[in-house]
Design an enzyme around this catalytic site. Sequence first.
Site, mmCIF file in Angstrom:
data_model
loop_
_atom_site.group_PDB
_atom_site.id
_atom_site.type_symbol
_atom_site.label_atom_id
_atom_site.label_comp_id
_atom_site.label_asym_id
_atom_site.label_seq_id
_atom_site.Cartn_x
_atom_site.Cartn_y
_atom_site.Cartn_z
ATOM 1 N N TYR A 121 0.795 -1.098 -0.003
ATOM 2 C CA TYR A 121 -0.058 -0.021 -0.114
ATOM 3 C C TYR A 121 0.964 1.187 -0.051
ATOM 4 O O TYR A 121 2.279 1.313 0.022
ATOM 5 C CB TYR A 121 -0.977 0.044 1.135
ATOM 6 C CG TYR A 121 -0.330 0.408 2.547
ATOM 7 C CD1 TYR A 121 0.310 -0.576 3.279
ATOM 8 C CD2 TYR A 121 -0.561 1.613 2.875
ATOM 9 C CE1 TYR A 121 0.937 -0.249 4.153
ATOM 10 C CE2 TYR A 121 0.303 1.935 4.391
ATOM 11 C CZ TYR A 121 0.951 1.144 4.965
ATOM 12 O OH TYR A 121 1.463 1.395 6.105
ATOM 13 N N LYS A 123 6.584 -2.102 1.725
ATOM 14 C CA LYS A 123 5.359 -1.460 2.481
ATOM 15 C C LYS A 123 3.813 -2.501 2.641
ATOM 16 O O LYS A 123 3.276 -2.324 1.614
ATOM 17 C CB LYS A 123 5.132 -0.076 2.163
ATOM 18 C CG LYS A 123 4.270 0.936 2.911
ATOM 19 C CD LYS A 123 4.370 2.258 2.633
ATOM 20 C CE LYS A 123 3.166 3.197 3.308
ATOM 21 N NZ LYS A 123 3.570 3.342 4.671
ATOM 22 N N GLU A 173 12.399 2.971 13.883
ATOM 23 C CA GLU A 173 11.813 4.129 13.387
ATOM 24 C C GLU A 173 10.512 4.241 14.075
ATOM 25 O O GLU A 173 10.458 3.602 15.187
ATOM 26 C CB GLU A 173 11.344 4.007 12.141
ATOM 27 C CG GLU A 173 10.779 2.437 11.611
ATOM 28 C CD GLU A 173 10.535 2.170 10.122
ATOM 29 O OE1 GLU A 173 10.551 3.087 9.418
ATOM 30 O OE2 GLU A 173 10.528 0.908 9.723
ATOM 31 N N LEU A 194 11.516 1.701 6.552
ATOM 32 C CA LEU A 194 11.156 1.888 5.485
ATOM 33 C C LEU A 194 11.479 3.303 4.975
ATOM 34 O O LEU A 194 11.895 4.048 5.554
ATOM 35 C CB LEU A 194 9.497 2.382 5.708
ATOM 36 C CG LEU A 194 8.523 2.653 4.405
ATOM 37 C CD1 LEU A 194 8.231 1.427 3.637
ATOM 38 C CD2 LEU A 194 7.202 3.317 4.785
HETATM 39 N N1 PMP Z 1 8.074 4.168 8.685
HETATM 40 C C1 PMP Z 1 7.144 3.386 8.509
HETATM 41 C C2 PMP Z 1 6.890 2.081 9.367
HETATM 42 C C3 PMP Z 1 5.857 3.881 7.896
HETATM 43 O O1 PMP Z 1 4.505 3.346 8.218
HETATM 44 C C4 PMP Z 1 5.833 5.164 7.270
HETATM 45 C C5 PMP Z 1 4.338 5.961 6.955
HETATM 46 N N2 PMP Z 1 4.571 5.336 5.537
HETATM 47 C C6 PMP Z 1 6.867 5.940 7.433
HETATM 48 C C7 PMP Z 1 8.142 5.310 8.028
HETATM 49 C C8 PMP Z 1 6.992 7.261 6.608
HETATM 50 O O2 PMP Z 1 7.077 7.100 5.279
HETATM 51 P P1 PMP Z 1 6.261 8.267 4.305
HETATM 52 O O3 PMP Z 1 7.239 9.401 4.548
HETATM 53 O O4 PMP Z 1 6.638 7.862 2.983
HETATM 54 O O5 PMP Z 1 4.955 8.566 4.631
#
Ligand code: PMP
Length: 284
Positions: free
Chosen positions: A33, A148, A180, A205
């Site tokens: 997603y 993701k 994270e 991620l």
């Molecule tokens: N890490 C995780 C585990 C996340 O779920 C998200 C949210 N998508 C992020 C980092 C931040 O990613 P982004 O800036 O692409 O939303």
Amino acid sequence: MERIVYLNGAYIPETEAKISIFDRGFLFADAVYEVTAVLDGQLIDNEGHLARLEHSAKELGIKLPMTSEALTAIQESLIEKNNLAEGSIYVQLSRGAESDRDFDYSEEIEPTLVLFTQTRKIVNTPKKKTGIKVISYEDIRWRRRDIKTSGLLPACLAKHAAHAAGADDVWLIEDGFVTEGGSSNAYIITQEGKLVTRPLSQDILSGITRDSLMKLSRDTGIEIEERPFSIEEAYAAKEAFISSATTFVWPVVEIDGKPIADGKPGRFTLKLRDIYINTAQKNL
Ligand code: PMP
């Protein structure tokens, strides 16, 4: 008002959108997603999100049913059909449904594609003023966090535990180091004024907001160290913050009940948030 959502080629009211109980997204979290922010009715950093969707799908061998351009056209139609000014748009691609539950899947399976909009305040949210409180929490996720997937149960349990403890979110810990946030990337500013965040790998991620923030931070002249940091180093930091598509930048003012510096949102954090929002709005 009922939203209009997208399901496998059709724009329909949300209550009419139905998928099979044999959909592998439902049975096995066999789905990837993306969430893209929407500001002033426009998609923010969307090319990065769709490129990451492609990465996630490729790593799992899930077929992407269309090009990024075609997906963007659907996102834009949904923004228009739902009059979405500010919020986000969710895209989920599952491997699809077969006629029964089976761990293995055929190569011919047709994917299920779902998109829907979510209205929420991103720019004028109270969290930017108050900051958030986080607790440290063991990172029990699988080893491919660069993909993701919709397998978010560890994040759901962690966030529930944070709320039960009177906090807003978690910072996940593995081998003593912060990986994270619960659904965000994590950063600290050290007492020496360096920006520290974990380097990209399969452990985290690759945040699309992180990518933009690293470029914008570099432009401010701040020294950046991409390395793991411990939760103890975070307790002693000058500032702490998280980033994601749905928060942009939020200050972290307390970790495990300990205030970060004076317990107020940090100056660099707030400046970076402003720079990110101004840049995003300029590019609209
Ligand atoms: N890490 C995780 C585990 C996340 O779920 C998200 C949210 N998508 C992020 C980092 C931040 O990613 P982004 O800036 O692409 O939303």
